[in-house]
Every structure is written in C-alpha cells, then in structure tokens.
Design a protein around this motif. Structure first.
Motif, PDB file in Angstrom:
ATOM      1  N   MET A  78      41.682 -82.237 -57.255  1.00 26.72           N
ATOM      2  CA  MET A  78      42.102 -82.489 -55.886  1.00 26.72           C
ATOM      3  C   MET A  78      43.047 -83.691 -55.863  1.00 26.72           C
ATOM      4  SD  MET A  78      38.436 -82.093 -53.983  1.00 26.72           S
ATOM      5  CE  MET A  78      39.123 -82.426 -52.386  1.00 26.72           C
ATOM      6  N   THR A  79      44.062 -83.630 -55.036  1.00 22.63           N
ATOM      7  CA  THR A  79      45.009 -84.737 -54.953  1.00 22.63           C
ATOM      8  C   THR A  79      44.512 -85.835 -54.023  1.00 22.63           C
ATOM      9  OG1 THR A  79      46.186 -83.625 -53.165  1.00 22.63           O
ATOM     10  CG2 THR A  79      46.987 -83.258 -55.408  1.00 22.63           C
ATOM     11  N   ASP A  80      43.451 -85.585 -53.268  1.00 23.06           N
ATOM     12  CA  ASP A  80      42.968 -86.540 -52.285  1.00 23.06           C
ATOM     13  C   ASP A  80      41.907 -87.497 -52.818  1.00 23.06           C
ATOM     14  OD1 ASP A  80      44.659 -85.430 -50.419  1.00 23.06           O
ATOM     15  OD2 ASP A  80      43.130 -84.134 -49.560  1.00 23.06           O
ATOM     16  N   VAL A  81      41.696 -87.542 -54.107  1.00 16.36           N
ATOM     17  CA  VAL A  81      40.724 -88.475 -54.671  1.00 16.36           C
ATOM     18  C   VAL A  81      41.311 -89.880 -54.576  1.00 16.36           C
ATOM     19  CG1 VAL A  81      39.478 -89.181 -56.747  1.00 16.36           C
ATOM     20  CG2 VAL A  81      39.737 -86.767 -56.216  1.00 16.36           C
ATOM     21  N   ILE A  82      40.548 -90.804 -53.994  1.00 15.17           N
ATOM     22  CA  ILE A  82      41.000 -92.187 -53.893  1.00 15.17           C
ATOM     23  C   ILE A  82      39.979 -93.102 -54.528  1.00 15.17           C
ATOM     24  CG2 ILE A  82      42.363 -91.825 -51.802  1.00 15.17           C
ATOM     25  CD1 ILE A  82      40.055 -93.060 -50.197  1.00 15.17           C
ATOM     26  N   ARG A  83      40.411 -94.302 -54.838  1.00 14.36           N
ATOM     27  CA  ARG A  83      39.513 -95.324 -55.375  1.00 14.36           C
ATOM     28  C   ARG A  83      39.232 -96.312 -54.251  1.00 14.36           C
ATOM     29  NH1 ARG A  83      38.845 -95.777 -60.686  1.00 14.36           N
ATOM     30  NH2 ARG A  83      38.962 -98.033 -60.707  1.00 14.36           N
ATOM     31  N   ILE A  84      37.948 -96.583 -54.041  1.00  9.07           N
ATOM     32  CA  ILE A  84      37.550 -97.479 -52.963  1.00  9.07           C
ATOM     33  C   ILE A  84      36.610 -98.565 -53.467  1.00  9.07           C
ATOM     34  CG2 ILE A  84      37.774 -95.685 -51.188  1.00  9.07           C
ATOM     35  CD1 ILE A  84      34.551 -95.822 -51.212  1.00  9.07           C
ATOM     36  N   LYS A  85      36.550 -99.641 -52.711  1.00  7.37           N
ATOM     37  CA  LYS A  85      35.588-100.715 -52.977  1.00  7.37           C
ATOM     38  C   LYS A  85      34.820-100.939 -51.684  1.00  7.37           C
ATOM     39  CE  LYS A  85      35.334-105.258 -55.017  1.00  7.37           C
ATOM     40  NZ  LYS A  85      36.094-106.367 -55.603  1.00  7.37           N
ATOM     41  N   PRO A  86      33.503-100.687 -51.683  1.00 11.59           N
ATOM     42  CA  PRO A  86      32.705-100.891 -50.466  1.00 11.59           C
ATOM     43  C   PRO A  86      32.705-102.355 -50.041  1.00 11.59           C
ATOM     44  CG  PRO A  86      31.437 -99.734 -52.145  1.00 11.59           C
ATOM     45  CD  PRO A  86      32.690-100.215 -52.795  1.00 11.59           C
ATOM     46  N   ILE A 128      27.187 -90.777 -50.665  1.00 11.79           N
ATOM     47  CA  ILE A 128      27.162 -91.701 -49.533  1.00 11.79           C
ATOM     48  C   ILE A 128      28.431 -91.560 -48.706  1.00 11.79           C
ATOM     49  CG2 ILE A 128      27.047 -94.125 -48.872  1.00 11.79           C
ATOM     50  CD1 ILE A 128      25.309 -94.595 -51.346  1.00 11.79           C
ATOM     51  N   LEU A 129      28.251 -91.364 -47.404  1.00 13.07           N
ATOM     52  CA  LEU A 129      29.357 -91.213 -46.462  1.00 13.07           C
ATOM     53  C   LEU A 129      29.727 -92.583 -45.904  1.00 13.07           C
ATOM     54  CD1 LEU A 129      31.172 -89.307 -44.736  1.00 13.07           C
ATOM     55  CD2 LEU A 129      29.316 -89.284 -43.062  1.00 13.07           C
ATOM     56  N   LEU A 130      31.017 -92.931 -46.023  1.00 13.80           N
ATOM     57  CA  LEU A 130      31.508 -94.210 -45.524  1.00 13.80           C
ATOM     58  C   LEU A 130      32.649 -93.988 -44.538  1.00 13.80           C
ATOM     59  CD1 LEU A 130      31.759 -96.133 -48.917  1.00 13.80           C
ATOM     60  CD2 LEU A 130      29.949 -96.336 -47.227  1.00 13.80           C
ATOM     61  N   SER A 131      32.745 -94.849 -43.544  1.00 17.62           N
ATOM     62  CA  SER A 131      33.866 -94.804 -42.602  1.00 17.62           C
ATOM     63  C   SER A 131      34.899 -95.867 -43.000  1.00 17.62           C
ATOM     64  CB  SER A 131      33.386 -95.019 -41.168  1.00 17.62           C
ATOM     65  OG  SER A 131      32.873 -96.317 -41.021  1.00 17.62           O
ATOM     66  N   ARG A 132      36.074 -95.766 -42.417  1.00 17.96           N
ATOM     67  CA  ARG A 132      37.211 -96.617 -42.770  1.00 17.96           C
ATOM     68  C   ARG A 132      36.875 -98.111 -42.746  1.00 17.96           C
ATOM     69  NH1 ARG A 132      40.567 -94.838 -39.072  1.00 17.96           N
ATOM     70  NH2 ARG A 132      41.527 -93.341 -40.482  1.00 17.96           N
ATOM     71  N   ASP A 133      36.039 -98.555 -41.835  1.00 19.31           N
ATOM     72  CA  ASP A 133      35.724 -99.982 -41.744  1.00 19.31           C
ATOM     73  C   ASP A 133      34.652-100.430 -42.750  1.00 19.31           C
ATOM     74  OD1 ASP A 133      33.784 -98.525 -40.401  1.00 19.31           O
ATOM     75  OD2 ASP A 133      33.459-100.054 -38.879  1.00 19.31           O
ATOM     76  N   GLU A 134      34.162 -99.516 -43.585  1.00 12.86           N
ATOM     77  CA  GLU A 134      33.131 -99.849 -44.566  1.00 12.86           C
ATOM     78  C   GLU A 134      33.648 -99.942 -46.006  1.00 12.86           C
ATOM     79  OE1 GLU A 134      29.177 -97.998 -42.499  1.00 12.86           O
ATOM     80  OE2 GLU A 134      30.534 -96.561 -43.454  1.00 12.86           O
ATOM     81  N   TYR A 135      34.960 -99.720 -46.206  1.00 14.71           N
ATOM     82  CA  TYR A 135      35.525 -99.770 -47.552  1.00 14.71           C
ATOM     83  C   TYR A 135      36.968-100.232 -47.522  1.00 14.71           C
ATOM     84  CZ  TYR A 135      37.699 -95.251 -46.470  1.00 14.71           C
ATOM     85  OH  TYR A 135      38.420 -94.252 -45.892  1.00 14.71           O
ATOM     86  N   VAL A 136      37.457-100.623 -48.694  1.00 11.93           N
ATOM     87  CA  VAL A 136      38.859-100.990 -48.899  1.00 11.93           C
ATOM     88  C   VAL A 136      39.429-100.024 -49.927  1.00 11.93           C
ATOM     89  CG1 VAL A 136      40.409-102.793 -49.751  1.00 11.93           C
ATOM     90  CG2 VAL A 136      38.374-103.420 -48.458  1.00 11.93           C
ATOM     91  N   VAL A 137      40.604 -99.479 -49.662  1.00 17.32           N
ATOM     92  CA  VAL A 137      41.242 -98.561 -50.602  1.00 17.32           C
ATOM     93  C   VAL A 137      41.866 -99.372 -51.732  1.00 17.32           C
ATOM     94  CG1 VAL A 137      43.040 -96.818 -50.904  1.00 17.32           C
ATOM     95  CG2 VAL A 137      41.684 -96.853 -48.800  1.00 17.32           C
ATOM     96  N   CYS A 138      41.560 -98.971 -52.970  1.00 17.02           N
ATOM     97  CA  CYS A 138      42.061 -99.667 -54.148  1.00 17.02           C
ATOM     98  C   CYS A 138      43.120 -98.850 -54.887  1.00 17.02           C
ATOM     99  CB  CYS A 138      40.926 -99.996 -55.101  1.00 17.02           C
ATOM    100  SG  CYS A 138      39.720-101.114 -54.396  1.00 17.02           S
ATOM    101  N   GLY A 139      43.429 -97.657 -54.438  1.00 18.17           N
ATOM    102  CA  GLY A 139      44.439 -96.825 -55.076  1.00 18.17           C
ATOM    103  C   GLY A 139      44.002 -95.379 -55.155  1.00 18.17           C
ATOM    104  N   LYS A 140      44.894 -94.575 -55.740  1.00 20.24           N
ATOM    105  CA  LYS A 140      44.616 -93.149 -55.912  1.00 20.24           C
ATOM    106  C   LYS A 140      44.313 -92.845 -57.339  1.00 20.24           C
ATOM    107  CE  LYS A 140      46.534 -90.919 -52.045  1.00 20.24           C
ATOM    108  NZ  LYS A 140      46.605 -89.614 -51.573  1.00 20.24           N
TER     109      LYS A 140
END
Length: 78
Positions: free
Chosen positions: A15-23, A66-78
């Motif tokens: 999938m192209t929509d995989v992102i890296r996040i930091k909670p 675990i389901l997170l909303s936009r205000d619960e994580y920071v995007v670190c890249g794709k």
C-alpha cells in the motif's frame, strides 16, 4: 499475544499509504491477542483507518491494533 502488530506485512507494505508516526503519549491496549503497546519514544508504521467514518478529516490511522487520531501522533515520514 500481539506478535508482529507493528511489522508491516507484505500485503500492507504494498500500500502506498503506509506512514511512519510517533505517538505523543504512551498507549496500551488489552485485546484477545494480549497487550498491544505504543511508546511515545518510538516510531511505528501506520495505515489509514479507511473503515472509520471521516477517517481523512480526522486523520485516523491504525498503528498495529491501536486507532489514533491526528492530534495523538506526529508524522515522521512515509
């Protein structure tokens, strides 16, 4: 036991929509498979929660189970 919940499977990795996040906080979830944890000092792979209403508007993603909303994580890249 939550084995490999944070490892992207071969199907998901296509999938192209995989992102890296930091909670922003630590999260812990007890499910039928055992404990799933997210630590705020680690980076995880996440996918959009397309099964949730308004997932784009709310920035909903799944990091493992675990389901997170936009205000619960920071995007670190794709």
């Amino acid at each position: 036991m939550c084995l490999n919940v944070f490892t992207v499977t071969s199907e998901v990795s296509k999938m192209t929509d995989v992102i890296r996040i930091k909670p922003k906080e630590d999260y812990k979830l007890l499910s039928a498979g055992g404990w799933c944890r997210l630590r705020k000092d680690k980076v995880y792979e996440a996918i959009p929660a397309t099964n949730q209403p308004k997932y784009k508007e709310l920035g909903l993603v799944f990091a493992g189970r675990i389901l997170l909303s936009r205000d619960e994580y920071v995007v670190c890249g794709k």
